[in-house]
Motif scaffolding. Structure first.
Motif, PDB file in Angstrom:
ATOM      1  N   TRP A 139       0.854  -1.176   0.000  1.00 35.69           N
ATOM      2  CA  TRP A 139       0.000   0.000   0.000  1.00 35.69           C
ATOM      3  C   TRP A 139       0.892   1.227   0.000  1.00 35.69           C
ATOM      4  N   VAL A 140       0.396   2.320  -0.561  1.00 34.24           N
ATOM      5  CA  VAL A 140       1.108   3.594  -0.540  1.00 34.24           C
ATOM      6  C   VAL A 140       0.223   4.602   0.180  1.00 34.24           C
ATOM      7  N   LEU A 141       0.789   5.216   1.222  1.00 37.12           N
ATOM      8  CA  LEU A 141       0.090   6.234   1.998  1.00 37.12           C
ATOM      9  C   LEU A 141       0.640   7.598   1.603  1.00 37.12           C
ATOM     10  N   SER A 142      -0.234   8.487   1.159  1.00 30.98           N
ATOM     11  CA  SER A 142       0.136   9.871   0.837  1.00 30.98           C
ATOM     12  C   SER A 142      -0.641  10.776   1.779  1.00 30.98           C
ATOM     13  N   VAL A 143       0.087  11.609   2.548  1.00 29.77           N
ATOM     14  CA  VAL A 143      -0.546  12.451   3.561  1.00 29.77           C
ATOM     15  C   VAL A 143      -0.122  13.896   3.346  1.00 29.77           C
ATOM     16  N   GLU A 144      -1.082  14.793   3.489  1.00 29.75           N
ATOM     17  CA  GLU A 144      -0.807  16.229   3.517  1.00 29.75           C
ATOM     18  C   GLU A 144      -1.260  16.745   4.866  1.00 29.75           C
ATOM     19  N   SER A 145      -0.431  17.577   5.466  1.00 33.19           N
ATOM     20  CA  SER A 145      -0.803  18.153   6.753  1.00 33.19           C
ATOM     21  C   SER A 145      -0.869  19.664   6.629  1.00 33.19           C
ATOM     22  N   SER A 146      -1.809  20.227   7.349  1.00 35.75           N
ATOM     23  CA  SER A 146      -1.932  21.678   7.418  1.00 35.75           C
ATOM     24  C   SER A 146      -2.151  22.043   8.876  1.00 35.75           C
ATOM     25  N   GLU A 147      -1.951  23.307   9.170  1.00 40.72           N
ATOM     26  CA  GLU A 147      -2.064  23.734  10.565  1.00 40.72           C
ATOM     27  C   GLU A 147      -3.505  23.947  10.982  1.00 40.72           C
ATOM     28  N   GLN A 148      -4.415  24.004  10.015  1.00 38.82           N
ATOM     29  CA  GLN A 148      -5.840  24.106  10.308  1.00 38.82           C
ATOM     30  C   GLN A 148      -6.608  23.402   9.214  1.00 38.82           C
ATOM     31  N   GLU A 149      -7.849  23.055   9.493  1.00 34.79           N
ATOM     32  CA  GLU A 149      -8.686  22.344   8.528  1.00 34.79           C
ATOM     33  C   GLU A 149      -8.865  23.188   7.279  1.00 34.79           C
ATOM     34  N   GLY A 150      -8.499  22.626   6.110  1.00 31.51           N
ATOM     35  CA  GLY A 150      -8.652  23.334   4.841  1.00 31.51           C
ATOM     36  C   GLY A 150      -7.557  24.328   4.541  1.00 31.51           C
ATOM     37  N   GLY A 151      -6.538  24.420   5.381  1.00 31.72           N
ATOM     38  CA  GLY A 151      -5.446  25.371   5.171  1.00 31.72           C
ATOM     39  C   GLY A 151      -4.436  24.864   4.155  1.00 31.72           C
ATOM     40  N   ALA A 152      -3.453  25.708   3.856  1.00 34.79           N
ATOM     41  CA  ALA A 152      -2.403  25.337   2.903  1.00 34.79           C
ATOM     42  C   ALA A 152      -1.532  24.240   3.508  1.00 34.79           C
ATOM     43  N   PRO A 153      -1.108  23.274   2.690  1.00 32.41           N
ATOM     44  CA  PRO A 153      -0.281  22.184   3.218  1.00 32.41           C
ATOM     45  C   PRO A 153       1.079  22.694   3.717  1.00 32.41           C
ATOM     46  N   VAL A 154       1.477  22.209   4.888  1.00 36.61           N
ATOM     47  CA  VAL A 154       2.793  22.573   5.423  1.00 36.61           C
ATOM     48  C   VAL A 154       3.747  21.387   5.384  1.00 36.61           C
ATOM     49  N   TYR A 155       3.221  20.196   5.174  1.00 32.81           N
ATOM     50  CA  TYR A 155       4.077  19.002   5.146  1.00 32.81           C
ATOM     51  C   TYR A 155       3.394  17.928   4.324  1.00 32.81           C
ATOM     52  N   ARG A 156       4.181  17.271   3.485  1.00 32.84           N
ATOM     53  CA  ARG A 156       3.672  16.143   2.694  1.00 32.84           C
ATOM     54  C   ARG A 156       4.520  14.923   3.000  1.00 32.84           C
ATOM     55  N   LEU A 157       3.865  13.791   3.045  1.00 30.69           N
ATOM     56  CA  LEU A 157       4.542  12.547   3.383  1.00 30.69           C
ATOM     57  C   LEU A 157       4.018  11.447   2.480  1.00 30.69           C
ATOM     58  N   LYS A 158       4.926  10.623   1.979  1.00 32.68           N
ATOM     59  CA  LYS A 158       4.533   9.468   1.172  1.00 32.68           C
ATOM     60  C   LYS A 158       5.308   8.278   1.706  1.00 32.68           C
ATOM     61  N   LYS A 159       4.571   7.281   2.174  1.00 28.52           N
ATOM     62  CA  LYS A 159       5.186   6.087   2.760  1.00 28.52           C
ATOM     63  C   LYS A 159       4.574   4.841   2.142  1.00 28.52           C
ATOM     64  N   ARG A 160       5.393   3.815   2.045  1.00 35.82           N
ATOM     65  CA  ARG A 160       4.923   2.516   1.574  1.00 35.82           C
ATOM     66  C   ARG A 160       4.694   1.632   2.792  1.00 35.82           C
ATOM     67  N   LEU A 161       3.540   0.974   2.802  1.00 29.59           N
ATOM     68  CA  LEU A 161       3.191   0.038   3.880  1.00 29.59           C
ATOM     69  C   LEU A 161       3.095  -1.354   3.284  1.00 29.59           C
ATOM     70  N   ILE A 162       3.561  -2.325   4.021  1.00 30.48           N
ATOM     71  CA  ILE A 162       3.407  -3.720   3.603  1.00 30.48           C
ATOM     72  C   ILE A 162       2.609  -4.424   4.691  1.00 30.48           C
ATOM     73  N   VAL A 163       1.432  -4.882   4.308  1.00 34.41           N
ATOM     74  CA  VAL A 163       0.555  -5.589   5.227  1.00 34.41           C
ATOM     75  C   VAL A 163       0.764  -7.083   4.981  1.00 34.41           C
ATOM     76  N   ALA A 164       1.188  -7.771   6.025  1.00 29.74           N
ATOM     77  CA  ALA A 164       1.476  -9.210   5.908  1.00 29.74           C
ATOM     78  C   ALA A 164       0.173  -9.998   5.807  1.00 29.74           C
ATOM     79  N   ASP A 165       0.265 -11.145   5.174  1.00 32.54           N
ATOM     80  CA  ASP A 165      -0.877 -12.051   5.084  1.00 32.54           C
ATOM     81  C   ASP A 165      -1.065 -12.701   6.443  1.00 32.54           C
ATOM     82  N   GLY A 166      -2.238 -12.520   7.032  1.00 28.31           N
ATOM     83  CA  GLY A 166      -2.501 -13.002   8.381  1.00 28.31           C
ATOM     84  C   GLY A 166      -2.693 -14.497   8.504  1.00 28.31           C
ATOM     85  N   SER A 167      -2.824 -15.213   7.405  1.00 30.27           N
ATOM     86  CA  SER A 167      -3.088 -16.660   7.506  1.00 30.27           C
ATOM     87  C   SER A 167      -1.826 -17.459   7.621  1.00 30.27           C
TER      88      SER A 167
END
Length: 167
Positions: A139-167
């Protein structure tokens, strides 16, 4: 003496025409399948409008430099048993970064039919969580953060997640 072959009267114009029609018919069908699958799957872009992003390239570079100057680091983890995605943000001194409004998307790296919007809430100081159920795989997680709801982005983050098969 010559044995009778598949064409007792020799190869005629009809045989050549039929052979060419069959050959090119197979080629058109095969190419049609390839074009369909090429167009209907992943486009290759990781942004919704790469052309517009390219027009604003200098602003994108300046934004990346401002983000790097902050020195923030993000770590994402998924807890399958709780169905919770946790994002921890810290600054250069490893102090938690809190008070941000986070919005993001979560999707597969190669296809977009499982993309979804995730909303985070601050669970503890510098710890943001979102309740989401993920199937095993990349999975790829892309996040934008702002200091208030609907404000201009102050930080962007993109991370890869690997979810293991639970079986």
């Amino acid at each position: 003496m010559m044995a009778a072959g598949p064409f007792p009267r020799g190869v005629t114009g009809r045989h050549v025409l039929l052979g060419l029609a069959i050959f090119f018919g197979i080629m058109f069908v095969a190419n049609g399948f390839l074009v369909y699958y090429a167009v209907s799957t992943f486009s290759g872009g990781d942004r919704p409008n790469p052309y517009r992003s390219g027009l604003n390239y200098n602003e994108t570079i300046a934004e990346a430099q401002r983000q790097a100057a902050k020195g923030w680091a993000g770590r994402a983890e998924y807890d399958e048993s709780a169905g919770r995605l946790t994002l921890r943000l810290t600054d250069t001194s490893a102090a938690p970064v809190s008070g941000l409004a986070l919005t993001g998307t979560l999707g597969r790296p190669a296809v977009n039919h499982e993309d979804r919007v995730v909303t985070f809430r601050e669970w503890a100081e510098g710890v943001y969580v979102s309740d989401v159920t993920l199937d095993p795989g990349n999975w790829v997680l892309s996040v934008e953060s702002s200091e208030q709801e609907g404000g201009a982005p102050v930080y962007r983050l993109k991370k890869r997640l690997i979810v293991a098969d639970g079986s």
